[in-house]
Scaffold this motif. Structure first.
Motif, PDB file in Angstrom:
ATOM      1  N   PRO A   1       0.818  -1.231   0.000  1.00  0.00           N
ATOM      2  CA  PRO A   1       0.000   0.000   0.000  1.00  0.00           C
ATOM      3  C   PRO A   1       0.847   1.276   0.000  1.00  0.00           C
ATOM      4  CG  PRO A   1      -0.307  -1.235   2.042  1.00  0.00           C
ATOM      5  CD  PRO A   1       0.472  -2.106   1.117  1.00  0.00           C
ATOM      6  N   ILE A   2       2.051   1.218   0.578  1.00  0.00           N
ATOM      7  CA  ILE A   2       2.926   2.399   0.501  1.00  0.00           C
ATOM      8  C   ILE A   2       3.261   2.666  -0.964  1.00  0.00           C
ATOM      9  CG2 ILE A   2       5.250   3.275   1.017  1.00  0.00           C
ATOM     10  CD1 ILE A   2       5.034   1.858   3.747  1.00  0.00           C
ATOM     11  N   GLY A   3       3.603   1.597  -1.689  1.00  0.00           N
ATOM     12  CA  GLY A   3       3.885   1.741  -3.118  1.00  0.00           C
ATOM     13  C   GLY A   3       2.677   2.257  -3.885  1.00  0.00           C
ATOM     14  N   LEU A   4       1.485   1.728  -3.531  1.00  0.00           N
ATOM     15  CA  LEU A   4       0.263   2.151  -4.238  1.00  0.00           C
ATOM     16  C   LEU A   4      -0.093   3.611  -3.970  1.00  0.00           C
ATOM     17  CD1 LEU A   4      -2.158  -0.903  -3.921  1.00  0.00           C
ATOM     18  CD2 LEU A   4      -1.247   0.098  -6.020  1.00  0.00           C
ATOM     19  N   SER A   5       0.291   4.119  -2.811  1.00  0.00           N
ATOM     20  CA  SER A   5      -0.038   5.515  -2.520  1.00  0.00           C
ATOM     21  C   SER A   5       0.782   6.466  -3.393  1.00  0.00           C
ATOM     22  CB  SER A   5       0.167   5.816  -1.032  1.00  0.00           C
ATOM     23  OG  SER A   5       1.509   5.628  -0.699  1.00  0.00           O
ATOM     24  N   PHE A   6       1.932   6.003  -3.871  1.00  0.00           N
ATOM     25  CA  PHE A   6       2.743   6.846  -4.755  1.00  0.00           C
ATOM     26  C   PHE A   6       2.553   6.473  -6.227  1.00  0.00           C
ATOM     27  CE2 PHE A   6       4.889   7.028  -0.632  1.00  0.00           C
ATOM     28  CZ  PHE A   6       4.930   8.405  -0.454  1.00  0.00           C
ATOM     29  N   LEU A   7       2.257   5.205  -6.488  1.00  0.00           N
ATOM     30  CA  LEU A   7       2.012   4.742  -7.862  1.00  0.00           C
ATOM     31  C   LEU A   7       0.658   4.017  -7.888  1.00  0.00           C
ATOM     32  CD1 LEU A   7       5.552   3.216  -8.494  1.00  0.00           C
ATOM     33  CD2 LEU A   7       4.698   5.330  -9.499  1.00  0.00           C
ATOM     34  N   PRO A   8      -0.466   4.764  -7.865  1.00  0.00           N
ATOM     35  CA  PRO A   8      -1.790   4.139  -7.701  1.00  0.00           C
ATOM     36  C   PRO A   8      -2.139   3.132  -8.785  1.00  0.00           C
ATOM     37  CG  PRO A   8      -1.925   6.550  -7.562  1.00  0.00           C
ATOM     38  CD  PRO A   8      -0.547   6.221  -8.013  1.00  0.00           C
ATOM     39  N   ARG A   9      -1.559   3.228  -9.984  1.00  0.00           N
ATOM     40  CA  ARG A   9      -1.926   2.316 -11.072  1.00  0.00           C
ATOM     41  C   ARG A   9      -0.917   1.181 -11.253  1.00  0.00           C
ATOM     42  NH1 ARG A   9      -5.999   4.848 -14.521  1.00  0.00           N
ATOM     43  NH2 ARG A   9      -5.571   3.237 -16.036  1.00  0.00           N
ATOM     44  N   SER A  10      -0.017   1.047 -10.262  1.00  0.00           N
ATOM     45  CA  SER A  10       1.016   0.016 -10.387  1.00  0.00           C
ATOM     46  C   SER A  10       0.423  -1.390 -10.260  1.00  0.00           C
ATOM     47  CB  SER A  10       2.085   0.212  -9.312  1.00  0.00           C
ATOM     48  OG  SER A  10       2.860  -0.955  -9.178  1.00  0.00           O
ATOM     49  N   ARG A  11       0.605  -2.199 -11.299  1.00  0.00           N
ATOM     50  CA  ARG A  11       0.127  -3.580 -11.259  1.00  0.00           C
ATOM     51  C   ARG A  11       0.920  -4.403 -10.250  1.00  0.00           C
ATOM     52  NH1 ARG A  11      -1.622  -6.108 -16.886  1.00  0.00           N
ATOM     53  NH2 ARG A  11      -3.291  -4.669 -17.356  1.00  0.00           N
ATOM     54  N   PHE A  12       2.222  -4.107 -10.173  1.00  0.00           N
ATOM     55  CA  PHE A  12       3.085  -4.860  -9.258  1.00  0.00           C
ATOM     56  C   PHE A  12       2.590  -4.731  -7.822  1.00  0.00           C
ATOM     57  CE2 PHE A  12       6.648  -4.686  -6.240  1.00  0.00           C
ATOM     58  CZ  PHE A  12       7.114  -5.980  -6.353  1.00  0.00           C
ATOM     59  N   PHE A  13       2.336  -3.486  -7.388  1.00  0.00           N
ATOM     60  CA  PHE A  13       1.929  -3.295  -5.994  1.00  0.00           C
ATOM     61  C   PHE A  13       0.515  -3.827  -5.748  1.00  0.00           C
ATOM     62  CE2 PHE A  13       5.275   0.124  -6.112  1.00  0.00           C
ATOM     63  CZ  PHE A  13       6.118  -0.505  -5.221  1.00  0.00           C
ATOM     64  N   SER A  14      -0.384  -3.685  -6.743  1.00  0.00           N
ATOM     65  CA  SER A  14      -1.751  -4.207  -6.569  1.00  0.00           C
ATOM     66  C   SER A  14      -1.742  -5.729  -6.467  1.00  0.00           C
ATOM     67  CB  SER A  14      -2.633  -3.788  -7.744  1.00  0.00           C
ATOM     68  OG  SER A  14      -2.848  -2.408  -7.719  1.00  0.00           O
ATOM     69  N   LEU A  15      -1.012  -6.373  -7.386  1.00  0.00           N
ATOM     70  CA  LEU A  15      -0.972  -7.836  -7.347  1.00  0.00           C
ATOM     71  C   LEU A  15      -0.211  -8.334  -6.118  1.00  0.00           C
ATOM     72  CD1 LEU A  15      -0.441  -8.734 -11.116  1.00  0.00           C
ATOM     73  CD2 LEU A  15      -2.508  -8.997  -9.739  1.00  0.00           C
ATOM     74  N   GLY A  16       0.795  -7.562  -5.691  1.00  0.00           N
ATOM     75  CA  GLY A  16       1.513  -7.904  -4.456  1.00  0.00           C
ATOM     76  C   GLY A  16       0.567  -7.885  -3.269  1.00  0.00           C
ATOM     77  N   LEU A  17      -0.291  -6.862  -3.238  1.00  0.00           N
ATOM     78  CA  LEU A  17      -1.266  -6.758  -2.151  1.00  0.00           C
ATOM     79  C   LEU A  17      -2.250  -7.929  -2.205  1.00  0.00           C
ATOM     80  CD1 LEU A  17      -2.100  -4.946   0.184  1.00  0.00           C
ATOM     81  CD2 LEU A  17      -3.500  -3.608  -1.387  1.00  0.00           C
ATOM     82  N   ALA A  18      -2.683  -8.279  -3.430  1.00  0.00           N
ATOM     83  CA  ALA A  18      -3.595  -9.424  -3.577  1.00  0.00           C
ATOM     84  C   ALA A  18      -2.914 -10.706  -3.093  1.00  0.00           C
ATOM     85  CB  ALA A  18      -4.013  -9.568  -5.044  1.00  0.00           C
ATOM     86  N   ALA A  19      -1.626 -10.878  -3.451  1.00  0.00           N
ATOM     87  CA  ALA A  19      -0.901 -12.088  -3.043  1.00  0.00           C
ATOM     88  C   ALA A  19      -0.814 -12.169  -1.517  1.00  0.00           C
ATOM     89  CB  ALA A  19       0.498 -12.088  -3.658  1.00  0.00           C
ATOM     90  N   VAL A  20      -0.619 -11.010  -0.880  1.00  0.00           N
ATOM     91  CA  VAL A  20      -0.561 -10.997   0.583  1.00  0.00           C
ATOM     92  C   VAL A  20      -1.905 -11.416   1.176  1.00  0.00           C
ATOM     93  CG1 VAL A  20      -0.404  -9.466   2.586  1.00  0.00           C
ATOM     94  CG2 VAL A  20       1.285  -9.314   0.781  1.00  0.00           C
TER      95      VAL A  20
END
Lengths: 91, 193
Positions: free
Chosen positions: B145-164
């Motif tokens: 979520p820290i990554g998503l707050s700076f890069l809201p459209r990042s697939r990496f951070f979204s999928l990382g969050l889903a994996a968690v």
């Protein structure tokens, strides 16, 4: 609803990888739950030979919960999303 | 009529699986298609908020220890606050993606609460081992979520969050009240009868 699935899922899933992902994640989740039920049948507590728990153990059967989540997700979230995706790709 | 603790963990795991599935599909179709129906924009923020509400029930009904009650109470507040901020973002009342940092805060609070309320070091005990793993996973997951707050459209951070979310769901499904996990290592770890 069956006609709706036949109409939407194969068409969108064939056309795009996005559709395939949306159409696939729910059934995959349910399949994972089904596989788990076969690998660890003792986690399905209503199969317990002497009976276990009561209401809560009948409600909370881990592999069945996973199967149910996959079905509910596919029915209520994935199918409407596939309709929207088909509309988007047709436009 | 109070559910056994293991059943509570299993029921919460279903929420985490759904959170993961929502995120995967949102990444797959993109935010434009995902938000074509208004209710979908509120799905995962609403679920996060709702899971925080259910955490209050855990705090109120499972009163065996003060630490358990306080940890779950703080945890509930953090989840509801993060869910409320994401609902505000979905509704358009909040505009800065930096509000996603509240999800990171919720992960940090959740991880700390998980570690604190099961702080004994008998890692051969299933409950202790899993709570430690869940706690550290939640703390480590704050990076997404820290990554998503700076890069809201990042697939990496979204999928990382889903994996968690999927990982935590699996850990929650592994909870059992009496089954030992490393019972062969120590006689102090009880073996299921």
């Amino acid at each position: 609803m069956a006609a709706r699935i036949d109409r939407i899922v194969p068409a969108v899933a064939r056309r795009s990888r996005r559709g395939l992902v949306v159409a696939g994640v729910g059934p995959l989740t349910s399949l994972a739950g089904l596989a788990w039920a076969f690998v660890q049948p003792w986690r399905i507590t209503f199969l317990h030979p002497y009976g276990k728990g009561g209401f809560w153990y009948l409600l909370g059967e881990p592999p069945l919960l996973v199967i149910l989540v996959g079905i509910l997700f596919h029915w209520f979230v994935a199918l409407p999303l596939l309709e929207d995706l088909a509309g988007e790709e047709d436009a | 009529m109070q559910p056994p603790p293991e059943v509570v963990h299993w029921l919460f795991s279903t929420g985490f699986i759904l959170l993961g599935l929502f995120l995967v599909c949102e990444v797959a179709v993109g935010p434009e298609v995902w938000r074509k129906r208004a209710w979908r924009a509120y799905l995962w923020p609403g679920f996060l908020f709702g899971m925080g509400m259910f955490m209050w029930a855990v705090s109120v009904f499972f009163t065996t220890s003060t630490v358990h009650m306080i940890a779950h109470g703080i945890w509930a507040q953090a989840m509801m606050f993060a869910g409320a901020c994401l609902l505000g973002l979905a509704r358009g009342k909040l505009r800065s993606p930096l509000w996603t940092l509240t999800v990171a805060a919720a992960f940090l609070v959740s991880g700390s609460a998980t570690l604190l309320h099961e702080s004994q070091g008998w890692l051969f005990s299933r409950s202790s081992f899993l709570h430690h793993l869940e706690g550290w996973a939640a703390i480590g997951a704050a990076v997404f979520p820290i990554g998503l707050s700076f890069l809201p459209r990042s697939r990496f951070f979204s999928l990382g969050l889903a994996a968690v979310f999927f990982f935590i769901a699996v850990l929650l499904l592994c909870h059992r009240d009496i089954a030992a996990i490393f019972g062969h290592i120590s006689p102090e770890a009880r073996v299921a009868k």
